[in-house]
Motif scaffolding. Structure first.
Motif, PDB file in Angstrom:
ATOM      1  N   HIS A   1       0.944  -1.186  -0.043  1.00 52.29           N
ATOM      2  CA  HIS A   1      -0.170   0.003  -0.059  1.00 52.29           C
ATOM      3  C   HIS A   1       0.784   1.108  -0.027  1.00 52.29           C
ATOM      4  CE1 HIS A   1      -3.719  -2.288   0.591  1.00 52.29           C
ATOM      5  NE2 HIS A   1      -3.173  -2.956   1.616  1.00 52.29           N
ATOM      6  N   PRO A   2       0.268   2.301  -0.508  1.00 53.57           N
ATOM      7  CA  PRO A   2       1.097   3.571  -0.497  1.00 53.57           C
ATOM      8  C   PRO A   2       1.292   4.027   0.684  1.00 53.57           C
ATOM      9  CG  PRO A   2      -0.774   3.964  -1.526  1.00 53.57           C
ATOM     10  CD  PRO A   2      -0.847   2.654  -1.500  1.00 53.57           C
ATOM     11  N   ILE A   3       2.249   5.162   1.027  1.00 57.62           N
ATOM     12  CA  ILE A   3       2.455   5.608   2.350  1.00 57.62           C
ATOM     13  C   ILE A   3       2.816   7.032   1.911  1.00 57.62           C
ATOM     14  CG2 ILE A   3       4.887   5.008   2.425  1.00 57.62           C
ATOM     15  CD1 ILE A   3       4.559   4.294   5.360  1.00 57.62           C
ATOM     16  N   GLU A   4       2.548   7.821   3.097  1.00 53.33           N
ATOM     17  CA  GLU A   4       3.054   9.228   3.135  1.00 53.33           C
ATOM     18  C   GLU A   4       4.568   9.679   3.529  1.00 53.33           C
ATOM     19  OE1 GLU A   4       1.326  11.580   1.867  1.00 53.33           O
ATOM     20  OE2 GLU A   4      -0.125  10.272   1.115  1.00 53.33           O
ATOM     21  N   PRO A   5       5.135  10.351   3.050  1.00 52.08           N
ATOM     22  CA  PRO A   5       6.718  10.552   3.307  1.00 52.08           C
ATOM     23  C   PRO A   5       6.905  10.931   4.924  1.00 52.08           C
ATOM     24  CG  PRO A   5       6.268  11.724   1.228  1.00 52.08           C
ATOM     25  CD  PRO A   5       4.850  11.172   1.772  1.00 52.08           C
ATOM     26  N   GLU A   6       5.965  11.857   5.288  1.00 54.47           N
ATOM     27  CA  GLU A   6       5.786  12.266   6.800  1.00 54.47           C
ATOM     28  C   GLU A   6       5.886  11.002   7.776  1.00 54.47           C
ATOM     29  OE1 GLU A   6       6.935  14.985   8.138  1.00 54.47           O
ATOM     30  OE2 GLU A   6       7.110  15.678   6.170  1.00 54.47           O
ATOM     31  N   VAL A   7       4.984   9.986   7.445  1.00 55.26           N
ATOM     32  CA  VAL A   7       5.126   8.621   8.139  1.00 55.26           C
ATOM     33  C   VAL A   7       6.262   8.122   8.262  1.00 55.26           C
ATOM     34  CG1 VAL A   7       3.669   6.651   8.471  1.00 55.26           C
ATOM     35  CG2 VAL A   7       2.342   8.601   7.797  1.00 55.26           C
ATOM     36  N   VAL A   8       6.805   7.902   7.015  1.00 51.26           N
ATOM     37  CA  VAL A   8       8.049   7.071   7.142  1.00 51.26           C
ATOM     38  C   VAL A   8       9.078   7.992   7.859  1.00 51.26           C
ATOM     39  CG1 VAL A   8       9.839   6.225   5.443  1.00 51.26           C
ATOM     40  CG2 VAL A   8       7.455   6.356   4.696  1.00 51.26           C
ATOM     41  N   ARG A   9       9.355   9.209   7.568  1.00 55.24           N
ATOM     42  CA  ARG A   9      10.331  10.117   8.286  1.00 55.24           C
ATOM     43  C   ARG A   9      10.121  10.060   9.704  1.00 55.24           C
ATOM     44  NH1 ARG A   9       8.641  14.263   4.785  1.00 55.24           N
ATOM     45  NH2 ARG A   9      10.179  14.348   3.022  1.00 55.24           N
ATOM     46  N   THR A  10       9.023   9.906  10.302  1.00 55.40           N
ATOM     47  CA  THR A  10       8.531   9.753  11.751  1.00 55.40           C
ATOM     48  C   THR A  10       9.350   8.199  12.284  1.00 55.40           C
ATOM     49  OG1 THR A  10       6.882  11.140  11.771  1.00 55.40           O
ATOM     50  CG2 THR A  10       6.888   9.834  13.674  1.00 55.40           C
ATOM     51  N   ALA A  11       9.021   7.499  11.421  1.00 54.97           N
ATOM     52  CA  ALA A  11       9.141   6.078  11.955  1.00 54.97           C
ATOM     53  C   ALA A  11      10.893   6.039  11.722  1.00 54.97           C
ATOM     54  CB  ALA A  11       8.724   4.933  11.022  1.00 54.97           C
ATOM     55  N   LEU A  12      11.398   6.371  10.776  1.00 60.74           N
ATOM     56  CA  LEU A  12      12.937   6.416  10.756  1.00 60.74           C
ATOM     57  C   LEU A  12      13.593   7.335  11.676  1.00 60.74           C
ATOM     58  CD1 LEU A  12      13.583   6.802   6.731  1.00 60.74           C
ATOM     59  CD2 LEU A  12      14.304   4.778   8.259  1.00 60.74           C
ATOM     60  N   GLU A  13      13.079   8.174  12.013  1.00 61.12           N
ATOM     61  CA  GLU A  13      13.903   9.061  13.154  1.00 61.12           C
ATOM     62  C   GLU A  13      13.777   8.297  14.537  1.00 61.12           C
ATOM     63  OE1 GLU A  13      11.823  12.547  13.042  1.00 61.12           O
ATOM     64  OE2 GLU A  13      12.562  13.563  11.372  1.00 61.12           O
ATOM     65  N   ASN A  14      12.751   7.736  14.727  1.00 63.69           N
ATOM     66  CA  ASN A  14      12.382   6.840  15.980  1.00 63.69           C
ATOM     67  C   ASN A  14      13.381   5.841  15.887  1.00 63.69           C
ATOM     68  OD1 ASN A  14      10.540   8.551  17.125  1.00 63.69           O
ATOM     69  ND2 ASN A  14       8.812   7.187  16.170  1.00 63.69           N
ATOM     70  N   LEU A  15      13.644   5.199  14.748  1.00 61.68           N
ATOM     71  CA  LEU A  15      14.376   3.975  14.798  1.00 61.68           C
ATOM     72  C   LEU A  15      15.988   4.215  14.811  1.00 61.68           C
ATOM     73  CD1 LEU A  15      14.738   0.919  14.219  1.00 61.68           C
ATOM     74  CD2 LEU A  15      14.437   1.119  11.724  1.00 61.68           C
ATOM     75  N   GLU A  16      16.317   5.525  14.029  1.00 69.59           N
ATOM     76  CA  GLU A  16      17.591   6.026  13.932  1.00 69.59           C
ATOM     77  C   GLU A  16      18.083   6.231  15.635  1.00 69.59           C
ATOM     78  OE1 GLU A  16      17.820   7.578   9.360  1.00 69.59           O
ATOM     79  OE2 GLU A  16      17.233   8.758  11.061  1.00 69.59           O
ATOM     80  N   GLU A  17      17.342   6.865  16.025  1.00 69.48           N
ATOM     81  CA  GLU A  17      17.504   7.369  17.443  1.00 69.48           C
ATOM     82  C   GLU A  17      17.659   6.227  18.356  1.00 69.48           C
ATOM     83  OE1 GLU A  17      15.886   9.999  21.086  1.00 69.48           O
ATOM     84  OE2 GLU A  17      14.456   9.869  19.208  1.00 69.48           O
ATOM     85  N   LYS A  18      17.038   5.072  18.175  1.00 65.76           N
ATOM     86  CA  LYS A  18      17.192   3.829  19.208  1.00 65.76           C
ATOM     87  C   LYS A  18      18.531   3.043  18.686  1.00 65.76           C
ATOM     88  CE  LYS A  18      12.470   2.441  19.293  1.00 65.76           C
ATOM     89  NZ  LYS A  18      11.343   1.309  19.001  1.00 65.76           N
TER      90      LYS A  18
END
Length: 651
Positions: free
Chosen positions: A87-104
């Motif tokens: 399914h398609p996804i919005e860029p902002e959703v990906v950015r938020t998920a990536l920032e959380n993962l990168e911080e961890k």
């Protein structure tokens, strides 16, 4: 199966609010070949693509970040196979998920990298101190001696002589303690009063003093013991950090898989939308769909929106001059042979697909050239292994391609087994089986003549395929008068008859009849252009083209001879295969006359070399005969391959 799927052209008019879900539905269908209609935009409509171009750039950047995270967590893309539904996804959703993962993970990854570098640094100091291990001197005190200048360090060994020359007039001692490929560990001693001169000479020769990490003091042995303790401590911490990263890795594989494929799918949709035409708030979508998928297409689009306007047009194979994409419909076990066809060229929409024919002729030629029961069984097992998917180091990325290649190799191996029984050969041994037919090395002439006979048969199969292609598009001129049409077939067989009547006089063949039919066929080819115009359109034929036809006739006669004789190589390779296998046993006998372990080792390695090296050459030769002798009789290629819009790109 012998013709590409029947295609229909589809034109859609979609409102701006429905364009994304409609495009997603088309991608989920995996049966819509898009036509670029972006040229149907003007003015403000053309600027509307900027929004989608920005999204494409955002998705590309985010995908790069996801791949970087995967690299940090040591996750390969093979561990993230595409899901069945994207399914398609919005860029902002990906950015938020990536920032959380990168911080961890960033702190843990950074600490792990620092510990690894720390271990390497301490190991480097140990290697420098090892030559000094027996000295009972506090290294720190060497730097604070009152009357003696002392320095321990590393120097490029090509600079040693230059340093000695510089110190020739200064009272000093330069001791080389250890040397490796590029540097040497040295100790330089002199008078404290000469320290300025000694330091300048050392710097000019690039002598780098050994600066131990803070907190390490004592004799070289004591420092090395402390360094080893530090290494063990850092290694234990490295293991702990790796365990933390492994936990992060396992916990986030599903999330990364989802992000990666939704990003790629979203980018594919955005790229597709930039190729749509647009007028005001309405998008124009144009493409091709297999006719049997039309009903499903309508159902899927009606489920998305009842405001989509759908127009379809079925294409007549006989009359179309459009570049209709060809969607081949071969079963999975023919995919490897289909790849051989598409490497040559995609079939046109209005000609037959030669894949099923290739699936018969290619193994036949391979088996003739590589007939051996043992070698064939090895290839068949290798093909089975490739098809099973257990071998991952193949150029092809998808399971379907891997399975197709495996089945192709397996079928060729089975063909080798069949001809191995006909030749009576097992791993090059020709005294185990009695040949059902003949031994190539003992019957060279018969083998070569049989190869030519097979070539004549295959060429005529090509002629028949050309007749079918001409009939499908109702090209009567090509069917009757082309070099691979009825006139060409008549001339070809007449020439064979004339040759047989001359070389085999005992048969009393009617050479006069063959001469007449050859003339009829030759005249048809020489005058093919005016005769084709006479049949193909109303009105009198145009002049010209006769001289060209005469040259084509001469060229065709020469081509017939070369095409037929080209198949002699099948017999040549069959003889060469038997001879090369015999050479393996001769060589083994020379190295080990008593037939000891060395004898069988040479036999085994020799057979592996024959299977690998000669098998590859035979495959190339079979492909050459298919492409340059067989396909040229009927297969034009040059078609447009069917590439359906999809959110998950294969390969």
């Amino acid at each position: 199966m012998f013709q590409p799927q029947e295609m229909s052209q589809v034109e859609l008019e979609v409102s701006e609010s429905d364009v994304l879900p409609v495009t997603e539905a088309l991608a989920d269908l995996s049966a819509f070949h898009q036509i670029d209609t972006s040229h149907l935009r003007t003015g403000d409509e053309a600027r509307s693509t900027e929004h989608w171009q920005e999204r494409i750039a955002a998705f590309t950047t985010l995908e790069r970040r996801v791949l970087n995270v995967m690299g940090e967590l040591e996750i390969s893309e093979a561990e993230l196979p595409p899901p069945t539904k994207v399914h398609p996804i919005e860029p902002e959703v990906v950015r938020t998920a990536l920032e959380n993962l990168e911080e961890k993970m960033q702190a843990t990854v950074r600490e792990l990298q620092e510990k690894r570098e720390r271990v390497e640094e301490l190991q480097h100091y140990i290697s420098l101190l090892k030559p000094l291990q027996g000295l009972e001197v506090n290294i720190e005190e060497l730097r604070t001696l009152r009357y003696v200048f002392a320095v321990l360090g590393t120097i490029p060994h090509q600079n040693l002589e230059r340093l000695r020359t510089s110190l020739r007039r200064v009272p000093s001692v330069l001791a080389e303690l250890r040397r490796d490929d590029h540097t040497a560990v040295v100790a330089l001693f002199g008078r404290q009063r000469d320290s300025d001169v000694l330091e300048r000479a050392a710097r000019s020769a690039y002598l780098n003093p050994i600066d131990l990490p803070k907190g390490y003091r004592g004799t070289p042995a004591e420092i090395m013991e402390a360094l080893n303790t530090g290494i063990e401590r850092s290694r234990r911490q490295t293991i702990e950090y790796r365990e933390e990263i492994e936990e992060l890795r396992q916990a986030h594989i599903p999330q990364l898989r989802t992000l990666l494929w939704r990003l790629r799918g979203s980018r594919a949709l955005a790229e597709a939308i930039t190729k749509f035409g647009r007028l005001h708030s309405t998008y124009l979508i144009l493409g091709w769909v297999p006719t049997r998928q039309l009903q499903r297409l309508r159902h899927e689009l009606e489920h998305v929106s009842d405001e989509v306007l759908i127009e379809t047009r079925q294409v007549d194979r006989q009359e179309t001059e459009e570049e209709v994409p060809t969607a081949l419909s071969n079963p999975p076990f023919l995919q490897g042979f289909q790849q051989l066809v598409t490497n040559y060229g995609a079939p046109r929409y209005n000609e037959i697909d030669p894949t099923p024919i290739l699936a018969l002729t290619f193994p036949l030629m391979f088996g003739i050239m590589f007939g051996d029961v043992g070698h064939g069984l090895v290839l068949a097992l290798l093909g089975l292994l490739l098809a099973s998917g257990r071998v991952r180091s193949l150029p092809s990325r998808t399971g379907g391609q891997r399975q197709g290649v495996g089945l192709l190799v397996g079928v060729c191996g089975l063909a080798s087994v069949v001809f191995g029984f006909l030749y009576g050969s097992v791993f090059g041994l020709e005294h185990i089986l009695s040949p059902i037919w003949l031994r190539p090395l003992e019957n060279i002439t018969d083998m070569l003549l049989a190869s030519v006979a097979v070539g004549v048969l295959l060429l005529n199969v090509g002629f028949i395929c050309n007749l079918i292609n001409a009939w499908l598009i109702r090209d009567w001129g090509r069917l009757l008068f082309s070099t691979s049409g009825l006139a060409g077939i008549l001339l070809y067989w007449s020439l064979i008859g004339l040759l047989a009547s001359v070389s085999m006089a005992a048969l009393s063949l009617p050479s006069t009849i063959f001469a007449v039919t050859a003339m009829i066929g030759g005249v048809g080819i020489a005058f093919s252009e005016p005769l084709g115009e006479l049949i193909g359109r109303e009105g009198p034929p145009e002049g010209g083209g006769i001289v060209q036809g005469l040259f084509e006739l001469l060229e065709m006669v020469i081509s017939f001879m070369s095409n037929s004789l080209s198949y002699v190589r099948m017999g040549v390779f069959a003889v060469a295969h038997s001879g090369l296998s015999a050479v393996v046993f001769i060589l083994a006998g020379l190295l080990s006359p008593s037939h000891g372990p060395l004898y069988w080792l040479v036999v085994a390695l020799g057979n592996l070399a024959v299977i690998g090296f000669e098998g590859l050459i035979v495959g190339i030769q079979a492909m050459r005969l298919e492409y340059y002798e067989f396909f040229t009789k009927f297969f034009t290629g040059g078609g447009v391959s069917f590439h359906p819009l999809t959110m998950v790109k294969s390969g």
